[in-house]
Design a protein around this motif. Sequence first.
Motif, PDB file in Angstrom:
ATOM      1  N   LYS A  51       0.728  -1.058  -0.040  1.00 17.75           N
ATOM      2  CA  LYS A  51       0.107   0.002  -0.016  1.00 17.75           C
ATOM      3  C   LYS A  51       0.929   1.267  -0.156  1.00 17.75           C
ATOM      4  O   LYS A  51       1.801   1.420   0.782  1.00 17.75           O
ATOM      5  CB  LYS A  51      -1.105   0.046   1.312  1.00 17.75           C
ATOM      6  CG  LYS A  51      -2.086  -1.070   1.457  1.00 17.75           C
ATOM      7  CD  LYS A  51      -2.922  -1.265   0.127  1.00 17.75           C
ATOM      8  CE  LYS A  51      -3.880  -2.428   0.515  1.00 17.75           C
ATOM      9  NZ  LYS A  51      -4.874  -2.445  -0.629  1.00 17.75           N
ATOM     10  N   PRO A  52       0.576   2.297  -0.982  1.00 11.44           N
ATOM     11  CA  PRO A  52       1.218   3.578  -0.808  1.00 11.44           C
ATOM     12  C   PRO A  52       0.967   4.332   0.301  1.00 11.44           C
ATOM     13  O   PRO A  52      -0.366   4.722   0.704  1.00 11.44           O
ATOM     14  CB  PRO A  52       0.874   4.045  -2.133  1.00 11.44           C
ATOM     15  CG  PRO A  52      -0.385   3.594  -2.379  1.00 11.44           C
ATOM     16  CD  PRO A  52      -0.508   2.286  -1.987  1.00 11.44           C
ATOM     17  N   ILE A  53       1.898   4.930   0.929  1.00 12.88           N
ATOM     18  CA  ILE A  53       1.611   5.711   2.099  1.00 12.88           C
ATOM     19  C   ILE A  53       2.511   6.930   2.102  1.00 12.88           C
ATOM     20  O   ILE A  53       3.760   6.795   1.769  1.00 12.88           O
ATOM     21  CB  ILE A  53       1.848   5.000   3.522  1.00 12.88           C
ATOM     22  CG1 ILE A  53       1.082   3.708   3.510  1.00 12.88           C
ATOM     23  CG2 ILE A  53       1.707   5.960   4.664  1.00 12.88           C
ATOM     24  CD1 ILE A  53       1.275   2.903   4.725  1.00 12.88           C
ATOM     25  N   THR A  54       2.219   7.926   2.440  1.00 13.95           N
ATOM     26  CA  THR A  54       3.041   9.181   2.615  1.00 13.95           C
ATOM     27  C   THR A  54       2.988  10.089   4.267  1.00 13.95           C
ATOM     28  O   THR A  54       1.780  10.019   4.654  1.00 13.95           O
ATOM     29  CB  THR A  54       2.547  10.375   1.761  1.00 13.95           C
ATOM     30  OG1 THR A  54       2.410   9.879   0.370  1.00 13.95           O
ATOM     31  CG2 THR A  54       3.519  11.569   1.612  1.00 13.95           C
ATOM     32  N   ILE A  55       4.102  10.166   4.520  1.00 15.49           N
ATOM     33  CA  ILE A  55       4.094  10.612   6.188  1.00 15.49           C
ATOM     34  C   ILE A  55       4.924  12.020   6.151  1.00 15.49           C
ATOM     35  O   ILE A  55       5.962  11.870   5.481  1.00 15.49           O
ATOM     36  CB  ILE A  55       4.688   9.521   6.833  1.00 15.49           C
ATOM     37  CG1 ILE A  55       3.873   8.439   7.054  1.00 15.49           C
ATOM     38  CG2 ILE A  55       5.171  10.015   8.300  1.00 15.49           C
ATOM     39  CD1 ILE A  55       3.983   7.389   8.283  1.00 15.49           C
ATOM     40  N   PRO A  56       4.430  12.899   6.946  1.00 19.44           N
ATOM     41  CA  PRO A  56       5.115  14.291   7.212  1.00 19.44           C
ATOM     42  C   PRO A  56       6.527  13.734   8.182  1.00 19.44           C
ATOM     43  O   PRO A  56       6.281  13.131   8.979  1.00 19.44           O
ATOM     44  CB  PRO A  56       4.358  15.088   7.794  1.00 19.44           C
ATOM     45  CG  PRO A  56       3.123  14.278   8.408  1.00 19.44           C
ATOM     46  CD  PRO A  56       3.173  12.803   7.605  1.00 19.44           C
ATOM     47  N   MET A  57       7.717  14.281   7.830  1.00 21.09           N
ATOM     48  CA  MET A  57       8.776  14.289   8.868  1.00 21.09           C
ATOM     49  C   MET A  57       9.426  15.361   9.006  1.00 21.09           C
ATOM     50  O   MET A  57       9.758  16.406   7.996  1.00 21.09           O
ATOM     51  CB  MET A  57       9.711  13.226   8.054  1.00 21.09           C
ATOM     52  CG  MET A  57       8.985  11.760   7.900  1.00 21.09           C
ATOM     53  SD  MET A  57       8.886  10.830   9.366  1.00 21.09           S
ATOM     54  CE  MET A  57      10.657  10.667   9.765  1.00 21.09           C
ATOM     55  N   ALA A  58      10.379  15.704   9.954  1.00 21.39           N
ATOM     56  CA  ALA A  58      11.377  16.678  10.195  1.00 21.39           C
ATOM     57  C   ALA A  58      12.540  16.309   9.263  1.00 21.39           C
ATOM     58  O   ALA A  58      12.740  15.094   9.350  1.00 21.39           O
ATOM     59  CB  ALA A  58      11.421  17.010  11.609  1.00 21.39           C
ATOM     60  N   TYR A  59      13.137  17.413   8.899  1.00 26.68           N
ATOM     61  CA  TYR A  59      14.366  17.134   8.215  1.00 26.68           C
ATOM     62  C   TYR A  59      15.479  18.080   8.299  1.00 26.68           C
ATOM     63  O   TYR A  59      15.026  19.275   8.658  1.00 26.68           O
ATOM     64  CB  TYR A  59      13.882  16.888   6.712  1.00 26.68           C
ATOM     65  CG  TYR A  59      13.507  18.078   5.801  1.00 26.68           C
ATOM     66  CD1 TYR A  59      14.732  19.077   5.187  1.00 26.68           C
ATOM     67  CD2 TYR A  59      12.258  18.429   5.771  1.00 26.68           C
ATOM     68  CE1 TYR A  59      14.384  20.273   4.884  1.00 26.68           C
ATOM     69  CE2 TYR A  59      12.048  19.731   5.289  1.00 26.68           C
ATOM     70  CZ  TYR A  59      13.011  20.702   4.608  1.00 26.68           C
ATOM     71  OH  TYR A  59      12.670  21.974   3.972  1.00 26.68           O
ATOM     72  N   ALA A  60      16.689  17.810   7.822  1.00 24.63           N
ATOM     73  CA  ALA A  60      17.585  18.952   7.714  1.00 24.63           C
ATOM     74  C   ALA A  60      18.377  18.531   6.244  1.00 24.63           C
ATOM     75  O   ALA A  60      18.562  17.334   6.024  1.00 24.63           O
ATOM     76  CB  ALA A  60      18.643  18.826   8.830  1.00 24.63           C
ATOM     77  N   ARG A  61      18.858  19.561   5.744  1.00 23.40           N
ATOM     78  CA  ARG A  61      19.820  19.367   4.637  1.00 23.40           C
ATOM     79  C   ARG A  61      21.057  19.790   4.721  1.00 23.40           C
ATOM     80  O   ARG A  61      21.283  20.738   5.275  1.00 23.40           O
ATOM     81  CB  ARG A  61      19.157  20.366   3.254  1.00 23.40           C
ATOM     82  CG  ARG A  61      20.016  20.282   2.143  1.00 23.40           C
ATOM     83  CD  ARG A  61      19.404  21.197   0.984  1.00 23.40           C
ATOM     84  NE  ARG A  61      19.752  22.504   1.460  1.00 23.40           N
ATOM     85  CZ  ARG A  61      21.307  22.835   1.043  1.00 23.40           C
ATOM     86  NH1 ARG A  61      22.173  22.183   0.419  1.00 23.40           N
ATOM     87  NH2 ARG A  61      21.651  24.180   1.240  1.00 23.40           N
ATOM     88  N   LYS A  62      21.943  19.111   4.095  1.00 25.40           N
ATOM     89  CA  LYS A  62      23.393  19.577   4.077  1.00 25.40           C
ATOM     90  C   LYS A  62      23.956  19.025   2.885  1.00 25.40           C
ATOM     91  O   LYS A  62      23.977  17.916   2.502  1.00 25.40           O
ATOM     92  CB  LYS A  62      24.131  18.827   5.361  1.00 25.40           C
ATOM     93  CG  LYS A  62      25.794  19.413   5.196  1.00 25.40           C
ATOM     94  CD  LYS A  62      26.634  18.684   6.592  1.00 25.40           C
ATOM     95  CE  LYS A  62      27.856  19.218   6.437  1.00 25.40           C
ATOM     96  NZ  LYS A  62      28.871  18.802   7.442  1.00 25.40           N
ATOM     97  N   GLU A  63      24.228  20.178   2.011  1.00 25.70           N
ATOM     98  CA  GLU A  63      24.721  19.827   0.751  1.00 25.70           C
ATOM     99  C   GLU A  63      23.570  19.243  -0.417  1.00 25.70           C
ATOM    100  O   GLU A  63      22.570  19.489  -0.117  1.00 25.70           O
ATOM    101  CB  GLU A  63      26.156  19.246   0.715  1.00 25.70           C
ATOM    102  CG  GLU A  63      27.113  20.085   1.446  1.00 25.70           C
ATOM    103  CD  GLU A  63      28.661  19.334   1.430  1.00 25.70           C
ATOM    104  OE1 GLU A  63      28.564  18.158   1.417  1.00 25.70           O
ATOM    105  OE2 GLU A  63      29.460  20.238   1.571  1.00 25.70           O
ATOM    106  N   ASP A  64      24.190  17.885  -0.710  1.00 23.71           N
ATOM    107  CA  ASP A  64      23.215  17.213  -1.551  1.00 23.71           C
ATOM    108  C   ASP A  64      22.484  16.010  -0.730  1.00 23.71           C
ATOM    109  O   ASP A  64      22.051  14.939  -1.478  1.00 23.71           O
ATOM    110  CB  ASP A  64      23.786  16.574  -2.737  1.00 23.71           C
ATOM    111  CG  ASP A  64      24.773  15.500  -2.504  1.00 23.71           C
ATOM    112  OD1 ASP A  64      25.506  15.441  -1.194  1.00 23.71           O
ATOM    113  OD2 ASP A  64      25.140  14.684  -3.359  1.00 23.71           O
TER     114      ASP A  64
END
Length: 225
Positions: A51-64
């Motif tokens: 089953k396809p599921i989408t969930i919100p998450m906290a994230y951080a980016r560093k470069e790529d």
Amino acid sequence: MKKLYKMKEYPQTKINRIKRGANRGTYNVEKINTILDAGFLCYVGYIYDGKPITIPMAYARKEDKIYIHGSTGNRMLLSILESKETSITVMHLDGLVLARSGLHHSVNYRSATLFGNLKKVEKDEDKTKILRLIVDQMVPNQWDSLRPMYQKELDRTLVVEFTIETASAKIRDVGVADEPEDYKLEVWAGIIPIKQIAEYPIPDEGKPKSMEIPQHILDYYEKNK
């Protein structure tokens, strides 16, 4: 091979090429990073039990790299680690576009969709550095005001590194686009700007009630109120 984060544009592929509304699309790395750095919540897609599921998450980016985390039993993180790939979307709503026709109502927005591969971060030292990035992407300089993490907290935390292989973004920042004949109608049309704001910080129960609010939190409030 040149690293992707040093490229000016992400390569266009079948999966990330924008077909509908291509005039609003961009593959520019700097523009996409600006969208990513403007927030800290993303939507991660995965397949669980077919089953396809989408969930919100906290994230951080560093470069790529994009970093996300959860418990060691998190089914989404375990699923995407098993598949070794996922897609991540970040979106900011900037305005409601009210047209003279219901069909032409729209929104102004900035969105980026990322595609890539991922791996589990193993070392405690690396996990701690990444968790710091995630906390500080939410509120800058917050990490330094916190107590050190307990080993049992690190042991229960799964950190995933997502490498952006390709990406695309769409931006709408214009007004109403009605049918030519509708501009003569006595119907109000225009834009309602939308902005996420910070309200004055509320201390938790106990000692924070009698403490001064840290300057970095007040700085965040002043910048975002």
